[in-house]
Design a protein around this motif. Structure first.
Motif, short mmCIF file in Angstrom:
data_model
loop_
_atom_site.label_atom_id
_atom_site.label_comp_id
_atom_site.label_asym_id
_atom_site.label_seq_id
_atom_site.Cartn_x
_atom_site.Cartn_y
_atom_site.Cartn_z
N GLY A 1 33.98 47.78 47.91
CA GLY A 1 35.18 47.07 48.32
C GLY A 1 35.43 45.79 47.53
O GLY A 1 34.58 45.29 46.79
N VAL A 2 36.64 45.26 47.71
CA VAL A 2 37.05 44.01 47.07
C VAL A 2 37.51 43.05 48.15
O VAL A 2 37.72 43.42 49.30
N VAL A 3 37.65 41.79 47.76
CA VAL A 3 38.18 40.78 48.64
C VAL A 3 39.05 39.85 47.80
O VAL A 3 38.77 39.63 46.61
N VAL A 4 40.13 39.35 48.38
CA VAL A 4 41.04 38.45 47.68
C VAL A 4 40.68 37.01 48.04
O VAL A 4 40.49 36.68 49.22
N MET A 5 40.56 36.17 47.00
CA MET A 5 40.27 34.74 47.20
C MET A 5 41.26 33.91 46.41
O MET A 5 41.70 34.32 45.32
N SER A 6 41.57 32.75 46.91
CA SER A 6 42.38 31.78 46.18
C SER A 6 41.43 30.83 45.47
O SER A 6 40.81 29.95 46.09
N SER A 7 41.28 31.00 44.16
CA SER A 7 40.33 30.17 43.43
C SER A 7 40.91 28.82 43.04
O SER A 7 40.17 27.86 42.79
N ARG A 8 42.25 28.73 42.99
CA ARG A 8 42.88 27.44 42.70
C ARG A 8 44.33 27.51 43.12
O ARG A 8 45.01 28.51 42.89
N ARG B 1 33.78 27.01 49.77
CA ARG B 1 35.16 27.47 49.68
C ARG B 1 35.45 28.00 48.27
O ARG B 1 34.96 27.46 47.28
N PRO B 2 36.24 29.08 48.16
CA PRO B 2 36.54 29.63 46.83
C PRO B 2 37.24 28.64 45.91
O PRO B 2 37.09 28.71 44.69
N GLU B 3 38.02 27.69 46.48
CA GLU B 3 38.73 26.73 45.63
C GLU B 3 37.78 25.83 44.84
O GLU B 3 38.15 25.28 43.81
N LEU B 4 36.55 25.69 45.32
CA LEU B 4 35.58 24.85 44.59
C LEU B 4 35.13 25.49 43.30
O LEU B 4 34.56 24.81 42.44
N CYS B 5 35.37 26.80 43.12
CA CYS B 5 34.96 27.47 41.88
C CYS B 5 35.84 27.09 40.70
O CYS B 5 35.40 27.18 39.54
N LEU C 1 29.29 37.72 50.11
CA LEU C 1 30.06 38.51 51.07
C LEU C 1 29.71 39.99 51.03
O LEU C 1 30.15 40.75 51.88
N GLY C 2 28.93 40.41 50.02
CA GLY C 2 28.52 41.79 49.93
C GLY C 2 29.59 42.74 49.43
O GLY C 2 29.60 43.92 49.80
N VAL C 3 30.50 42.26 48.59
CA VAL C 3 31.56 43.10 48.04
C VAL C 3 31.26 43.42 46.59
O VAL C 3 30.45 42.76 45.94
N GLY C 4 31.92 44.45 46.08
CA GLY C 4 31.68 44.87 44.70
C GLY C 4 32.49 44.10 43.68
O GLY C 4 32.11 44.02 42.52
N ALA C 5 33.63 43.54 44.07
CA ALA C 5 34.48 42.81 43.14
C ALA C 5 35.33 41.82 43.93
O ALA C 5 35.57 41.99 45.12
N VAL C 6 35.77 40.79 43.22
CA VAL C 6 36.61 39.75 43.80
C VAL C 6 37.92 39.71 43.01
O VAL C 6 37.91 39.71 41.78
N VAL C 7 39.03 39.68 43.73
CA VAL C 7 40.34 39.47 43.11
C VAL C 7 40.71 38.01 43.35
O VAL C 7 41.09 37.62 44.45
N ALA C 8 40.55 37.20 42.32
CA ALA C 8 40.81 35.76 42.43
C ALA C 8 42.26 35.47 42.05
O ALA C 8 42.77 36.00 41.07
N LEU C 9 42.90 34.61 42.84
CA LEU C 9 44.30 34.25 42.61
C LEU C 9 44.36 32.78 42.21
O LEU C 9 44.00 31.89 42.98
#
Length: 285
Positions: free
Chosen positions: A24-31, A74-78, A92-100
């Motif tokens: 699975g994937v998860v969506v994060m807001s990286s900035r 928090r993903p924004e710190l990346c 989070l145990g996911v295979g991929a991250v979709v960063a926005l």
């Protein structure tokens, strides 16, 4: 004996078990620069929904991912660093991250969609889009395009294999080595497979009836018209009153009209009878 048992237990526990690939994937807001928290939540949720519509396995919602990571991670710190994004995905145990990566500049919304696999932190896909926040249709179109590319990129990778359908056969069916003898078709079935003659007979019979009626009304209308013309050619006092003459004229025209309609119907029925399949006699056995 006790030392032997302990050695066997230690040998069994020392063998590492092969871990199943993360899925699975998860969506994060990286900035997000210049966007309100509500706008950030709206963007990530719409992108996550577009991925689900594209049949990409989404492990959890963006809000759930942020809650699990906590305020210190928090993903924004990346700040769009792939290694940091991958570390959040592994947690989070996911295979991929979709960063926005998004920002607001003079009313426009430039964005970057980045696909990062969590195993080695490798960037698999980068796509840039610029839309207007006021036009949600353009935003959804951009997210649909990105979701389709993400689906193609992840297709076949470990943890993203498409599951077999539930009705897929487990093994190929057995092959018959001895063919079955062909069974003769019952005579009743053979006869019923031939086209029926009834439609042809009905259409041609209807054409004959309509043609005969057309001739009758044509002759009657011509006789009435001829009678009117002869009456008009003679001198002297007419035997008909003016209303009677008009009625006779209308009757003649009505008969001619009916004759024309019936003639047309006869032509249509006759033409249709030639278009119908004509049954052929069955070959002799």
């Amino acid at each position: 004996m006790l030392s032997l048992v302990l050695a066997l237990v230690a040998a069994q526990t020392a063998v590492p078990q092969e871990a199943a690939p993360a899925r699975g994937v998860v969506v994060m807001s990286s900035r997000s620069e210049g966007l309100t928290p509500i706008e950030v939540v709206t963007l990530t949720e719409r992108l996550s929904k577009a991925l689900q519509d594209a049949r990409v396995e989404v492990a959890m919602s963006p809000d759930e991912a942020t809650s699990r990571l906590g305020p210190d991670r928090r993903p924004e710190l990346c700040q769009v660093k792939p290694e940091c994004i991958a570390e959040r995905g592994r947690a989070l145990g996911v295979g991929a991250v979709v960063a926005l990566d998004s920002s607001k500049v003079f009313g426009d919304l430039p964005m970057r969609v980045i696909l990062v696999e969590t195993g080695r932190g490798q960037v698999l896909l980068r796509r840039s889009y610029t839309v207007s926040p006021a036009r949600l249709a353009d935003l959804d179109t951009a997210f649909r395009d990105a979701s389709q590319e993400i689906k193609k990129t992840l297709s076949g990778r470990p943890g993203f294999e498409e599951p077999l359908p539930a009705d897929a056969p487990k093994e190929p069916p057995p092959v018959a080595l001895t063919p079955k003898p062909a069974q003769e078709q019952p005579p009743a079935l053979v006869a019923s497979s031939q086209p029926s003659r009834v439609p042809v007979y009905l259409t041609r019979g209807g054409a004959a009836v309509a043609g005969g009626a057309a001739v009758y009304f044509l002759v009657r209308g011509l006789m009435l018209s001829s009678e009117l013309q002869q009456e008009g050619a003679t001198s002297g006092v007419s035997r008909w009153t003016y209303p009677h003459a008009l009625e006779l004229k209308d009757d003649a025209n009505r008969n001619l009209l009916i004759s024309g309609v019936l003639a047309g119907a006869a032509g249509v029925l006759l033409g249709t009878s030639f278009l119908l399949p004509s049954p052929e006699p069955a070959p002799a056995q």
